[in-house]
Design a protein around this motif. Structure first.
Motif, mmCIF file in Angstrom:
data_model
loop_
_atom_site.group_PDB
_atom_site.id
_atom_site.type_symbol
_atom_site.label_atom_id
_atom_site.label_comp_id
_atom_site.label_asym_id
_atom_site.label_seq_id
_atom_site.Cartn_x
_atom_site.Cartn_y
_atom_site.Cartn_z
ATOM 1 N N ALA A 215 79.896 40.161 -11.003
ATOM 2 C CA ALA A 215 79.064 40.024 -12.399
ATOM 3 C C ALA A 215 78.882 38.683 -12.640
ATOM 4 C CB ALA A 215 79.616 40.897 -13.536
ATOM 5 N N GLY A 216 77.790 38.022 -12.915
ATOM 6 C CA GLY A 216 77.831 36.643 -13.309
ATOM 7 C C GLY A 216 77.587 35.834 -12.100
ATOM 8 N N GLY A 217 77.813 36.020 -11.044
ATOM 9 C CA GLY A 217 77.466 35.118 -9.716
ATOM 10 C C GLY A 217 79.107 34.777 -9.343
ATOM 11 N N SER A 218 78.647 34.072 -8.095
ATOM 12 C CA SER A 218 79.781 33.520 -7.303
ATOM 13 C C SER A 218 80.684 32.726 -8.055
ATOM 14 C CB SER A 218 79.479 32.748 -5.957
ATOM 15 O OG SER A 218 80.581 32.066 -5.512
ATOM 16 N N PRO A 219 82.050 32.862 -8.280
ATOM 17 C CA PRO A 219 82.939 32.085 -8.912
ATOM 18 C C PRO A 219 83.412 30.608 -8.354
ATOM 19 C CG PRO A 219 84.316 33.887 -7.901
ATOM 20 C CD PRO A 219 82.899 33.912 -7.419
ATOM 21 N N THR A 220 83.004 30.568 -6.941
ATOM 22 C CA THR A 220 83.466 29.530 -6.228
ATOM 23 C C THR A 220 82.325 28.644 -5.805
ATOM 24 O OG1 THR A 220 82.950 30.430 -4.104
ATOM 25 C CG2 THR A 220 84.952 31.067 -4.958
ATOM 26 N N GLY A 221 80.870 28.849 -6.194
ATOM 27 C CA GLY A 221 79.916 27.797 -6.081
ATOM 28 C C GLY A 221 79.313 28.087 -4.524
ATOM 29 N N GLN A 222 80.085 28.922 -3.753
ATOM 30 C CA GLN A 222 79.797 29.381 -2.348
ATOM 31 C C GLN A 222 79.591 30.929 -2.423
ATOM 32 O OE1 GLN A 222 79.035 27.058 0.595
ATOM 33 N NE2 GLN A 222 78.624 26.329 -1.213
ATOM 34 N N PRO A 223 78.865 31.366 -1.356
ATOM 35 C CA PRO A 223 78.763 32.858 -1.216
ATOM 36 C C PRO A 223 80.196 33.479 -0.920
ATOM 37 C CG PRO A 223 76.954 31.880 0.074
ATOM 38 C CD PRO A 223 77.861 30.871 -0.358
ATOM 39 N N THR A 224 80.518 34.714 -1.706
ATOM 40 C CA THR A 224 81.772 34.978 -1.724
ATOM 41 C C THR A 224 81.631 36.667 -1.014
ATOM 42 O OG1 THR A 224 81.827 36.010 -3.961
ATOM 43 C CG2 THR A 224 82.784 33.784 -3.332
ATOM 44 N N GLY A 225 80.415 37.196 -1.335
ATOM 45 C CA GLY A 225 80.241 38.600 -0.896
ATOM 46 C C GLY A 225 79.432 38.526 0.180
ATOM 47 N N PRO A 226 79.036 39.790 0.725
ATOM 48 C CA PRO A 226 78.189 39.891 1.969
ATOM 49 C C PRO A 226 76.825 39.383 1.779
ATOM 50 C CG PRO A 226 78.206 42.003 0.883
ATOM 51 C CD PRO A 226 79.248 41.145 0.308
ATOM 52 N N VAL A 227 76.264 38.908 2.766
ATOM 53 C CA VAL A 227 74.886 38.392 2.854
ATOM 54 C C VAL A 227 73.911 39.421 2.921
ATOM 55 C CG1 VAL A 227 73.095 36.856 3.605
ATOM 56 C CG2 VAL A 227 75.216 35.848 3.173
#
Length: 238
Positions: A215-227
């Protein structure tokens, strides 16, 4: 003459697709056209650019107390017990859809008027991408307008997603790292303001991708979940 009539019908059908007023079968048919890479994708992108600003221009209103009861009476709907009409989500959606459709109809009339001789209009230069999932369906269409520094994401036929997760749009330049374009609701249209970093990545070989994030988007600035969906980005002239 018949060709012109059919073109007008298609144009209005694409506008209705952007507004979300088509029935399920008609909406699925347009989504298939968009996914096929035909001119439908460009037409939908142009209608997004024309109509999506209406969503931010329709101000919220508080209708008189008799409105909901009058609507239910005309539709032959039973009066629910203990459901305050002011808290009815269905009512607000109905009113919002009606206001948007009316405004869109007025815009269609304006856009389809014969042009004044001698008048010139600069072509709108847009980038468009159909984001397709593994099931082959067009889950979203994204239109990027560099002149406005914004993107419009329009849902097509998105599948079910895990609760508590957000969908995030990325631009992936050829040979480069993904750059976030923003978080958007999976089933509602969304306008995203674009930074200079995003606009700098626009190119014919760039790819747009949607990942599933906390929720709120990636915390790292890069995709962390599945595309969950991807699409090439291409140029569309008005």
């Amino acid at each position: 003459m018949n060709d012109d009539i059919e073109m007008d019908k298609d144009n209005l059908r694409y506008a209705e697709y952007v507004l979300g007023v088509l029935d399920a079968d008609a909406r699925a048919a347009v989504a298939r056209e968009v996914a096929s890479g035909t001119d439908a994708a460009a037409a939908v992108a142009l209608w997004q650019r024309r109509l999506m600003p209406l969503a931010t221009e329709v101000a919220g209103v508080t209708p008189p107390a008799h409105v909901w009861s009058s609507i239910r009476r005309r539709l032959g709907m039973p009066t629910p017990a203990r459901v305050p009409w002011l808290r009815s989500l269905a009512l607000w959606r109905w009113i919002g859809a009606g206001a948007t459709a009316f405004a869109a109809a007025m815009l269609v009339v304006t856009l389809t008027r014969p042009s004044v001789p001698g008048a010139t209009n600069a072509p709108a230069r847009l980038w468009v991408s159909t984001l397709v999932a593994d099931d082959g369906k067009a889950w979203w269409t994204a239109t990027v307008d560099p002149g406005r520094s914004e993107a419009v994401v329009q849902p097509g036929s998105p599948g079910a997603l895990a609760a508590g997760r957000d969908t995030q749009l990325w631009i992936v330049p050829e040979g480069g790292r993904p750059v976030s374009m923003g978080v958007f609701p999976s089933r509602d249209p969304k306008r995203l303001a674009l930074t200079g970093d995003v606009l700098a990545q626009l190119a014919r070989h760039a790819v747009l991708a949607v990942s599933l994030e906390p929720a709120g988007g990636s915390p790292t600035g890069q995709p962390t979940g599945p595309v969950i969906a991807t699409g090439t980005i291409r140029f569309a002239d008005r």
